[in-house]
Each structure stands twice: as C-alpha cells, then as structure tokens.
Enzyme design. Sequence first.
Site, PDB file in Angstrom:
ATOM      1  N   HIS A  71      32.986  37.642 -27.934  1.00 24.74           N
ATOM      2  CA  HIS A  71      32.889  38.174 -29.375  1.00 24.74           C
ATOM      3  C   HIS A  71      34.184  38.864 -29.692  1.00 24.74           C
ATOM      4  O   HIS A  71      33.956  40.149 -29.729  1.00 24.74           O
ATOM      5  CB  HIS A  71      31.714  38.808 -29.907  1.00 24.74           C
ATOM      6  CG  HIS A  71      31.342  38.889 -31.141  1.00 24.74           C
ATOM      7  ND1 HIS A  71      32.012  40.012 -31.955  1.00 24.74           N
ATOM      8  CD2 HIS A  71      30.537  38.103 -32.125  1.00 24.74           C
ATOM      9  CE1 HIS A  71      31.238  39.836 -33.337  1.00 24.74           C
ATOM     10  NE2 HIS A  71      30.617  38.694 -33.355  1.00 24.74           N
ATOM     11  N   PHE A  72      35.247  38.165 -29.944  1.00 28.30           N
ATOM     12  CA  PHE A  72      35.516  37.098 -29.901  1.00 28.30           C
ATOM     13  C   PHE A  72      36.563  37.013 -28.945  1.00 28.30           C
ATOM     14  O   PHE A  72      37.506  37.930 -28.954  1.00 28.30           O
ATOM     15  CB  PHE A  72      36.067  36.386 -31.249  1.00 28.30           C
ATOM     16  CG  PHE A  72      35.130  36.683 -32.396  1.00 28.30           C
ATOM     17  CD1 PHE A  72      34.227  35.681 -32.517  1.00 28.30           C
ATOM     18  CD2 PHE A  72      34.966  37.552 -33.245  1.00 28.30           C
ATOM     19  CE1 PHE A  72      33.240  35.692 -33.496  1.00 28.30           C
ATOM     20  CE2 PHE A  72      34.110  37.785 -34.339  1.00 28.30           C
ATOM     21  CZ  PHE A  72      33.183  36.536 -34.547  1.00 28.30           C
TER      22      PHE A  72
END
Length: 157
Positions: A58-59
């Site tokens: 993420h991410f």
Amino acid sequence: MVNEVAGGVPFLDVRKIMEFLPHRYPFLLIDRVLELVKGNYVTALKNVTINEPYFQGHFPGLPVMPGVLQLEALAQSAGMYIMNTFEGKFEGKVFVFTGMEKIKFRKPVVPGDQLILRCENFRQKLNLFKMSGNGTVDGKITVEGEMTAALIAREDL
C-alpha cells in the site's frame, strides 16, 4: 491506571499500553499515550516507519498508511481513555467498532511521520461508547470523524 506526572500530564509507554490493550504486532498502532485527562480527552502517538508490513502493498513505490489503520489507531487511543476513565469491569471484554460517521481523510500519512491522535467528547450509554477524534501530522489534520464502539465479552466474538 494512569500515573500522573508533573503538571497533571499522564504518560504511558508501549509496555504500559500492552497491559490495557489486547493488540500486538503488527496491529498495535499506538506507541505512546502523551496525555490523558479524565473527563476530557486523550492524546496518543504513532511513529510511522517504513518497516510497517502494510507498506509492502500500500502502495509499492508510494507508501501511504491506509486510512482504516489511522481510524484503528484512533480507536486504540480511545480504548486507552475508556479503560483508564470509565468505571467498569473490563476483564475478559474487548472493544469492537460498531459505527463510524463523518469520516474524512485530509492528507496522506507516510513513513517518517509522527501521527498525533486525539479523541474527545466521550459519551457512554450502557455498553456503547461514542467519541470524536482526529489524527494530525505536523499540525495538519490527516483523518477526522466520530466513532462508536461496544464493550463485549470475548467469548461472544
């Protein structure tokens, strides 16, 4: 319960937090309770590091702390307040989210940030607790809203 130091400012480190909350790595999301004023508010701290396991996905290449984890950190802060303020027997019981309202995500939280969590306006009705809270980084709001939690017996989960 919280011990008060000079100026009436309570302080709890992570070892003391773990005496109150059932959460452990990787889900214990507060590192310190900076201040807890019974009948008023709690302020806690989360040091956000690149070592957090959620940053792997993420991410990739753009690490951002998920908003739901910011809310969970707020809830854990609120749990510390409730456990240290309200009369009641908490042994064998846990807090679970029952609702969230007016949630706004204002700014990303990234590795290196210190997320300051503040919960206030605590209200209790039977086994339900409602509060408002926000998270800030460098004085700017990252998350805010109202949360409701219920105190339930572990065996009922």
